[in-house]
Design a protein around this motif. Structure first.
Motif, mmCIF file in Angstrom:
data_model
loop_
_atom_site.group_PDB
_atom_site.id
_atom_site.type_symbol
_atom_site.label_atom_id
_atom_site.label_comp_id
_atom_site.label_asym_id
_atom_site.label_seq_id
_atom_site.Cartn_x
_atom_site.Cartn_y
_atom_site.Cartn_z
ATOM 1 N N GLU A 51 4.747 -15.164 -26.868
ATOM 2 C CA GLU A 51 3.974 -15.138 -25.623
ATOM 3 C C GLU A 51 4.168 -13.817 -24.893
ATOM 4 O OE1 GLU A 51 4.556 -18.605 -23.202
ATOM 5 O OE2 GLU A 51 4.070 -17.480 -21.392
ATOM 6 N N HIS A 52 5.395 -13.379 -24.787
ATOM 7 C CA HIS A 52 5.674 -12.123 -24.084
ATOM 8 C C HIS A 52 5.075 -10.928 -24.830
ATOM 9 C CE1 HIS A 52 9.307 -13.895 -21.786
ATOM 10 N NE2 HIS A 52 8.169 -14.392 -21.412
ATOM 11 N N LEU A 53 5.144 -10.958 -26.146
ATOM 12 C CA LEU A 53 4.578 -9.861 -26.948
ATOM 13 C C LEU A 53 3.066 -9.771 -26.774
ATOM 14 C CD1 LEU A 53 5.337 -7.679 -29.051
ATOM 15 C CD2 LEU A 53 4.752 -9.337 -30.795
ATOM 16 N N LEU A 54 2.391 -10.922 -26.707
ATOM 17 C CA LEU A 54 0.941 -10.921 -26.534
ATOM 18 C C LEU A 54 0.540 -10.464 -25.138
ATOM 19 C CD1 LEU A 54 -0.022 -14.263 -28.301
ATOM 20 C CD2 LEU A 54 -0.289 -11.950 -29.187
ATOM 21 N N LEU A 55 1.290 -10.840 -24.136
ATOM 22 C CA LEU A 55 0.917 -10.538 -22.749
ATOM 23 C C LEU A 55 1.265 -9.119 -22.313
ATOM 24 C CD1 LEU A 55 1.949 -13.887 -21.040
ATOM 25 C CD2 LEU A 55 -0.371 -13.070 -21.520
ATOM 26 N N THR A 56 2.302 -8.537 -22.855
ATOM 27 C CA THR A 56 2.745 -7.235 -22.366
ATOM 28 C C THR A 56 1.897 -6.088 -22.923
ATOM 29 O OG1 THR A 56 4.369 -7.109 -24.142
ATOM 30 C CG2 THR A 56 5.151 -7.880 -22.008
ATOM 31 N N GLN A 57 1.828 -5.033 -22.143
ATOM 32 C CA GLN A 57 1.122 -3.811 -22.535
ATOM 33 C C GLN A 57 2.100 -2.857 -23.213
ATOM 34 O OE1 GLN A 57 -2.110 -2.961 -21.810
ATOM 35 N NE2 GLN A 57 -2.575 -4.855 -20.716
ATOM 36 N N LYS A 58 1.582 -1.966 -24.012
ATOM 37 C CA LYS A 58 2.434 -0.909 -24.559
ATOM 38 C C LYS A 58 3.074 -0.150 -23.399
ATOM 39 C CE LYS A 58 -0.075 -0.178 -28.832
ATOM 40 N NZ LYS A 58 -0.769 -1.446 -28.786
ATOM 41 N N GLY A 59 4.344 0.153 -23.542
ATOM 42 C CA GLY A 59 5.070 0.837 -22.479
ATOM 43 C C GLY A 59 5.838 -0.106 -21.574
ATOM 44 N N SER A 60 5.630 -1.408 -21.741
ATOM 45 C CA SER A 60 6.350 -2.381 -20.906
ATOM 46 C C SER A 60 7.835 -2.435 -21.260
ATOM 47 C CB SER A 60 5.744 -3.772 -21.062
ATOM 48 O OG SER A 60 4.411 -3.790 -20.616
ATOM 49 N N TYR A 61 8.149 -2.220 -22.518
ATOM 50 C CA TYR A 61 9.548 -2.240 -22.957
ATOM 51 C C TYR A 61 10.011 -0.791 -23.109
ATOM 52 C CZ TYR A 61 8.456 -7.058 -24.320
ATOM 53 O OH TYR A 61 8.057 -8.362 -24.329
ATOM 54 N N LYS A 62 10.941 -0.379 -22.261
ATOM 55 C CA LYS A 62 11.387 1.022 -22.286
ATOM 56 C C LYS A 62 11.957 1.425 -23.637
ATOM 57 C CE LYS A 62 12.372 1.802 -17.466
ATOM 58 N NZ LYS A 62 13.386 2.135 -16.470
ATOM 59 N N GLU A 63 12.719 0.517 -24.250
ATOM 60 C CA GLU A 63 13.375 0.847 -25.508
ATOM 61 C C GLU A 63 12.375 0.901 -26.669
ATOM 62 O OE1 GLU A 63 16.764 -1.589 -26.235
ATOM 63 O OE2 GLU A 63 17.214 -0.620 -28.139
ATOM 64 N N PHE A 64 11.264 0.154 -26.552
ATOM 65 C CA PHE A 64 10.256 0.091 -27.618
ATOM 66 C C PHE A 64 8.876 0.334 -27.012
ATOM 67 C CE2 PHE A 64 13.741 -2.860 -28.593
ATOM 68 C CZ PHE A 64 14.235 -2.271 -29.743
ATOM 69 N N PRO A 65 8.533 1.581 -26.689
ATOM 70 C CA PRO A 65 7.306 1.868 -25.926
ATOM 71 C C PRO A 65 5.993 1.558 -26.632
ATOM 72 C CG PRO A 65 8.385 3.896 -26.607
ATOM 73 C CD PRO A 65 9.309 2.773 -26.964
ATOM 74 N N ILE A 66 5.991 1.378 -27.950
ATOM 75 C CA ILE A 66 4.724 1.053 -28.631
ATOM 76 C C ILE A 66 4.566 -0.446 -28.836
ATOM 77 C CG2 ILE A 66 4.545 3.279 -29.775
ATOM 78 C CD1 ILE A 66 5.437 1.854 -32.367
ATOM 79 N N LEU A 67 5.504 -1.260 -28.326
ATOM 80 C CA LEU A 67 5.462 -2.707 -28.497
ATOM 81 C C LEU A 67 4.658 -3.356 -27.382
ATOM 82 C CD1 LEU A 67 6.648 -4.845 -30.432
ATOM 83 C CD2 LEU A 67 8.528 -5.110 -28.819
ATOM 84 N N GLY A 68 3.762 -4.264 -27.736
ATOM 85 C CA GLY A 68 2.970 -5.016 -26.759
ATOM 86 C C GLY A 68 1.507 -5.021 -27.135
#
Length: 99
Positions: free
Chosen positions: A32-49
């Motif tokens: 759910e979090h992976l689908l909802l988040t935009q790229k850049g939402s996770y500082k450690e993994f900026p291309i995730l989302g």
């Protein structure tokens, strides 16, 4: 996979007052979090989302194909093994697989 459980306000669920965090199976929560988040939402993994909202609001039919491709790619980045993925009904996206 077990992980911290986060409530609807994105706060970590606590047990025993403030001393322990709730740990449970968190695969569904992670998806759910992976689908909802935009790229850049996770500082450690900026291309995730995936950033699913931009696909859902698009009238373009090719958006579903792009969404399916993006979900598959993002789940692979997160080491999730996709068995089946169906985005034909955007209100009920079907994802089968495991970490």
């Amino acid at each position: 996979m077990k992980d911290f459980i986060i409530d609807e306000d994105l706060l970590i669920v606590e047990i025993n007052g403030e001393k322990d965090f709730a740990l449970k199976e968190a695969d569904q929560q992670n998806l759910e979090h992976l689908l909802l988040t935009q790229k850049g939402s996770y500082k450690e993994f900026p291309i995730l989302g995936v950033g699913i909202k931009k696909y859902i609001n698009s009238p373009d039919a090719t958006s579903r194909l792009k969404l399916e491709n993006e979900i598959d790619k993002q789940l692979s980045y997160d080491n999730f093994h996709v068995k089946t993925l169906d985005v034909n009904d955007l209100k009920n996206i079907q994802i089968d697989g495991n970490y």
